[in-house]
Enzyme design. Structure first.
Site, mmCIF file in Angstrom:
data_model
loop_
_atom_site.group_PDB
_atom_site.id
_atom_site.type_symbol
_atom_site.label_atom_id
_atom_site.label_comp_id
_atom_site.label_asym_id
_atom_site.label_seq_id
_atom_site.Cartn_x
_atom_site.Cartn_y
_atom_site.Cartn_z
ATOM 1 N N SER A 258 15.138 -30.135 13.162
ATOM 2 C CA SER A 258 13.887 -30.367 13.884
ATOM 3 C C SER A 258 14.204 -30.479 15.368
ATOM 4 O O SER A 258 15.357 -30.408 15.780
ATOM 5 C CB SER A 258 13.227 -31.656 13.397
ATOM 6 O OG SER A 258 13.954 -32.758 13.889
ATOM 7 N N LYS A 259 13.160 -30.682 16.128
ATOM 8 C CA LYS A 259 13.276 -30.792 17.589
ATOM 9 C C LYS A 259 14.358 -31.790 18.017
ATOM 10 O O LYS A 259 15.000 -31.629 19.056
ATOM 11 C CB LYS A 259 11.922 -31.239 18.177
ATOM 12 C CG LYS A 259 11.043 -30.069 18.546
ATOM 13 C CD LYS A 259 11.369 -29.574 19.955
ATOM 14 C CE LYS A 259 10.971 -28.140 20.205
ATOM 15 N NZ LYS A 259 12.052 -27.293 20.637
#
Ligand code: GLU
Length: 494
Positions: A258-259
């Site tokens: 994820s980010k």
């Protein structure tokens, strides 16, 4: 491979966001499988979610696919015989397919309201029923009566009829092996919603079937959808394709990518300076290995050797360090001239070190700079910091404090600079070899270690003690600038 004849595979992104690393790897595997089997690679835009799909995202995905070099044989822009390649253009096709299933008794209209479904679920819960899904309330409504209620405007969904006695649904997965699902657990699931839109499990199968898709290679988050999709294939009377569900990509901490782990979209990697070939190489190895040892695998090799039997079912870890390493391998394999033309000069331009569209130096100077920086570069933009000293004014060059402390503010530094300045001033030829020949005797002449002589020169010219070879560094900086910088640094030297 005889069982791979006429392979047709598709990559079917939903344009609800950018193309992410996981999607890119799915696209790469589909593309490589098509190329390795002489099959057809199809791109389909699954834009049935009108609230989240945008044209802009579709364009971003197409751009990312082009940057990755994954050419598709059918789909947006290239067309093909199995269009439309946008799901929103297929709504009449889905409706017709659903109505055909209703007519054939393989699907049925359901008039249960959300309230009724909720009450049924609660009741099942209270009597501790192991099955809490749809109670098949409308399955046995007389078809003529159901049609009359539809015609009268009563809201309805369409549900698939899981055949009585269907037994287990076994997904023969090329990556996971056989995975068994209990057909009763699948429910008579909805294929058309009351708002007249098809569900993912239905639209996907209608398209995959009409497009003649033979192998479905996609993320294993879809494995649990597959038994339902098999029910749809069976109802449609279409052959079930081979499934290959590939593992999730995790970050180095073992959590879903994820980010938090940094860049996730393909274009972020492009903008960070990664080479398309290196990026495709790296992603292709997240879950696939031709021989268990190669780390550098050319696009050509991927396109000829990719096979599903070497795909791992274990989660893959996205490790930026390995990506950087592979990117470095591709940079180091370039000739100096390629590195200059494709990496160095574009980076200098995009960071305004060179005026737009112009080159300040001659080609030989860039080749020399390329030769000096290439072995020290794993990511294109790194050249900018490394070359910045060549673009500073001599009296504005900034010195790195630590390097000054360590090399200039030391007894003997001034003496070394003085001797170097004299030896260099006397040179007629300003090449790395001539410069090195002039400086080489100095440590012995001065009775000092090499570091004590050469490092102060580096700090004087570069501003810090880190640089390529002294001959190349000084040759690139130019004689007048080197002499001026040595003069200036003497002020700081002890
Ligand atoms: N549009 C779906 C997705 O992006 C496709 C899944 C599939 O390959 O069936 O998840």
């Amino acid at each position: 491979m005889s069982d791979n004849q006429n392979v047709r595979v598709r990559f079917a992104p939903s344009p609800t966001g950018k193309l992410h690393v996981g999607g890119a790897r799915t696209a790469i595997y589909n593309w490589a499988f098509a190329r390795a089997t002489g099959g057809t690679f199809i791109l389909r835009i699954d834009d049935t979610d009108p609230t989240r799909s945008t044209d802009e995202n579709t364009q971003i995905i197409l751009r990312a696919m082009r940057w990755l070099g994954l050419d598709w044989d059918e789909g947006p822009e290239v067309g093909g015989e199995y269009g439309p390649y946008w799901q929103t253009e297929c709504l009449p096709i889905y409706r017709e397919a659903a109505e055909r299933l209703v007519a054939e008794g393989k699907a049925y209209y359901c008039f249960c309201t959300p309230e009724k479904l909720e009450a049924d679920r609660k009741a099942a819960q209270e009597r501790k029923d192991t099955f809490q899904g749809y109670q098949r309330t409308c399955r046995n409504i007389d078809p003529a009566e159901a049609q009359a209620r539809v015609d009268a405007g009563e809201p309805y969904t369409i549900r698939i009829k899981v055949p009585d006695g269907r037994g287990d649904v076994i997904v023969h997965d090329a990556v996971h092996g056989d995975v068994t699902f209990n057909a009763r657990e699948l429910d008579d699931f909805i294929i058309f919603r009351s708002d007249g839109t098809p569900t993912y499990n239905f639209a996907t199968v209608v398209d995959d079937a009409r497009m003649g898709i033979t192998h479905i290679i996609r993320g294993d988050d879809h494995l649990s959808n597959t038994p339902r999709q098999i029910m749809v294939y069976e109802a449609l009377g279409a052959p079930t394709p081979v499934f290959a569900h590939i593992s999730m990509i995790l970050g180095t901490d073992g959590k879903k990518l994820s980010k938090r782990h940094g860049a996730t979209s393909v274009e972020e990697y492009r903008d960070a300076g990664y080479l398309s070939d290196a990026f495709v190489n790296y992603l292709s190895l997240l879950g696939w290995a031709p021989d268990g040892e190669s780390t550098v695998i050319s696009r050509e090799r991927l396109a000829s050797e990719f096979s599903l039997d070497h795909v791992s079912k274990n989660p893959a870890i996205m490790d930026p360090k390995k990506l950087d390493f592979i990117n470095g391998e591709y940079l180091h394999a370039m000739s100096d001239q390629e590195f200059a033309d494709e990496v160095l000069i574009p980076e200098l331009h995009s960071h305004d070190l060179e005026p737009a569209g112009e080159c300040l130096h001659e080609a030989a100077w860039y080749d020399l700079l390329a030769a000096a920086l290439k072995p020290r570069t794993t990511l294109g933009p790194q050249v900018v910091d490394q070359a910045a000293f060549l673009y500073e004014d001599d009296d504005e060059l900034e010195y790195d404090e630590k390097s000054v402390k360590k090399w200039l503010a030391k007894a003997g530094a001034r003496e070394a600079l003085q001797a170097a300045g004299e030896a260099l001033a006397a040179l007629d030829e300003w090449t790395p070899a001539a410069i090195e020949a002039a400086l080489d005797p100095l440590p012995e002449q001065l009775g000092m270690g090499k570091g004590k002589v050469f490092q102060p020169i580096r700090v004087a010219v570069v501003g810090s003690a880190a640089s390529p070879g002294i001959g190349e560094t000084l040759a690139l900086a130019g004689k007048d600038h080197v002499l001026a910088r040595i003069e200036r640094a003497k002020e700081l030297a002890l």
